[in-house]
Scaffold this active site. Structure first.
Site, PDB file in Angstrom:
ATOM      1  CB  CYS A  34      43.479  38.635  34.590  1.00 21.30           C
ATOM      2  SG  CYS A  34      42.209  37.372  34.840  1.00 21.30           S
ATOM      3  CB  CYS A  54      36.353  35.609  34.280  1.00 28.31           C
ATOM      4  SG  CYS A  54      35.798  36.499  35.764  1.00 28.31           S
ATOM      5  CB  CYS A 108      40.785  33.871  40.322  1.00 30.14           C
ATOM      6  SG  CYS A 108      40.333  35.601  40.621  1.00 30.14           S
ATOM      7  CD  GLN A 158      33.789  45.335  54.390  1.00 33.52           C
ATOM      8  OE1 GLN A 158      33.750  45.024  53.198  1.00 33.52           O
ATOM      9  NE2 GLN A 158      33.108  46.359  54.865  1.00 33.52           N
ATOM     10  CB  CYS A 192      29.527  48.891  50.462  1.00 34.13           C
ATOM     11  SG  CYS A 192      27.802  48.377  50.573  1.00 34.13           S
TER      12      CYS A 192
END
Length: 366
Positions: free
Chosen positions: A3, A11, A84, A207, A326
């Protein structure tokens, strides 16, 4: 996963990115095991693709009409994250088109520092076959311009694209407002997941990892098939993912606070030809007010956990609870509030690679 945004410190949302993926998954399993304690039969975790899995983009809009950024804020400065690698290919392809639309429709990005401008966020959901696009605006001032330029946008993104405007006038950290204006003939996004197709309305929760969500729902149905379950409640049912997977051959009732989510579940039910029932309401109030309990209760609460509902389920006498969590911290707290319901089987589902977050499915037995 490589990334460039992370390497450039633009980020850092993927807090575990520097760890090998197998180590990330092992760390999540260890945390879930610690929350549940001994005596649980663990199935192997469900891994995710390391990139291209995220079916929803929540992009802050900043910059100018001529050069908008779609991504996050660094203070008041916009950081463009259109590339992204987490996003699905459909979202990656759509974001430049939407950035161009901001310019074409003269949508002034909202400036946090001066509290001026109109467009706050662009929210995109990808079902794999179609997109839902939501423009979060401070007012309806730009609505006519969006309508004017909408046909070419839909033609480019696909004729099944759902487009809406959400109005969020307040200057605070709330992603969206209550008012939603659907601008396309299609008002729901058809989302194939697991063994069913769900209908998502603009404000419906789903989700963010479709493939892993499908595994979660299929496992839930398979685990329940091992039991003599004829009746079930799905509390916090959302758009009906668990309920509709359990519905064939059973009497299933879903309860959800969001009326829009219930409407989505009913649309999906009717299209599938199932007999599951859904109603809008608070889960704890529903359990508090009924006398007879079903063979099994499914709970899929928000991160804060069950709260009062844990004690109500403990006192209810229900034989089995299928808990999809979660957050293992709130899961552990809820289990301590339900000592008669012991975890017997569990599995970790990595919905969110490169972060601490994951889903844990647990079968509890009295």
């Amino acid at each position: 996963m490589q990334c460039d945004y992370y390497d450039a410190a633009l980020c850092r949302s993927c807090t575990l990115l520097e760890q090998p993926y197998d180590d990330q998954l092992a760390r999540k399993v260890a945390g879930a095991r610690a929350a549940l304690g001994e005596g649980v039969r663990w199935e192997l975790p469900v891994a995710s693709a390391e990139s291209g899995f995220r079916n929803k983009a929540k992009m802050v809009v900043a910059g100018t009409v001529e050069a908008p950024t779609l991504g996050i804020l660094d203070g008041a400065r916009g950081v463009d994250l259109r590339g992204c690698a987490l996003h699905t290919p459909g979202i990656t392809a759509a974001l430049p088109v939407l950035a161009a639309f901001v310019t074409e429709a003269s949508l002034t990005p909202y400036d946090v520092a001066t509290r001026r401008g109109e467009l706050k966020h662009v929210l995109v959901t990808d079902s794999g076959t179609a997109l839902m696009v939501r423009f979060v605006l401070r007012s309806t001032e730009a609505l006519a311009r969006i309508r004017k330029h909408l046909p070419p946008l839909v033609a480019e993104l696909g004729d099944r694209t759902v487009v809406s405007v959400n109005v969020q006038p307040e200057h605070k950290a709330v992603l969206e407002g209550e008012r939603e204006i659907v601008l396309t003939e299609a008002g729901t996004l058809r989302m194939p997941v697991g063994d069913v197709t769900l209908h998502l309305r603009p404000q419906s929760f789903f989700q963010t990892n479709t493939a892993v969500a499908g595994a979660l729902y299929r496992d839930a149905a398979a685990w329940v098939d091992e039991l003599a379950v004829r009746t079930a409640w799905d509390l916090y049912c959302g758009v009906g993912g668990f309920a509709l997977h359990l519905a064939p051959g059973r009497d299933v009732l879903g309860v959800e606070l969001s009326g829009e989510a219930v409407a989505s579940a009913l649309t999906s039910r009717d299209e599938l030809g199932l007999t599951a029932r859904f109603q809008a309401g608070d889960a704890a109030a529903f359990v508090r007010d009924v006398e007879a309990v079903p063979d099994l209760v499914v709970v899929n609460p928000p991160r804060r956990g069950l709260g009062e509902l844990a004690g109500l389920l403990e006192a209810s006498g229900v034989a089995h609870v299928l808990y999809s969590s979660c957050h293992v911290g709130s899961l552990g707290r809820d289990l301590r509030a339900m000592p008669s319901l012991r975890p017997v089987k569990a599995r970790v589902y990595d919905m969110f690679p490169h972060t601490e977050h994951h889903e844990t499915l647990v079968m509890l037995q009295r």
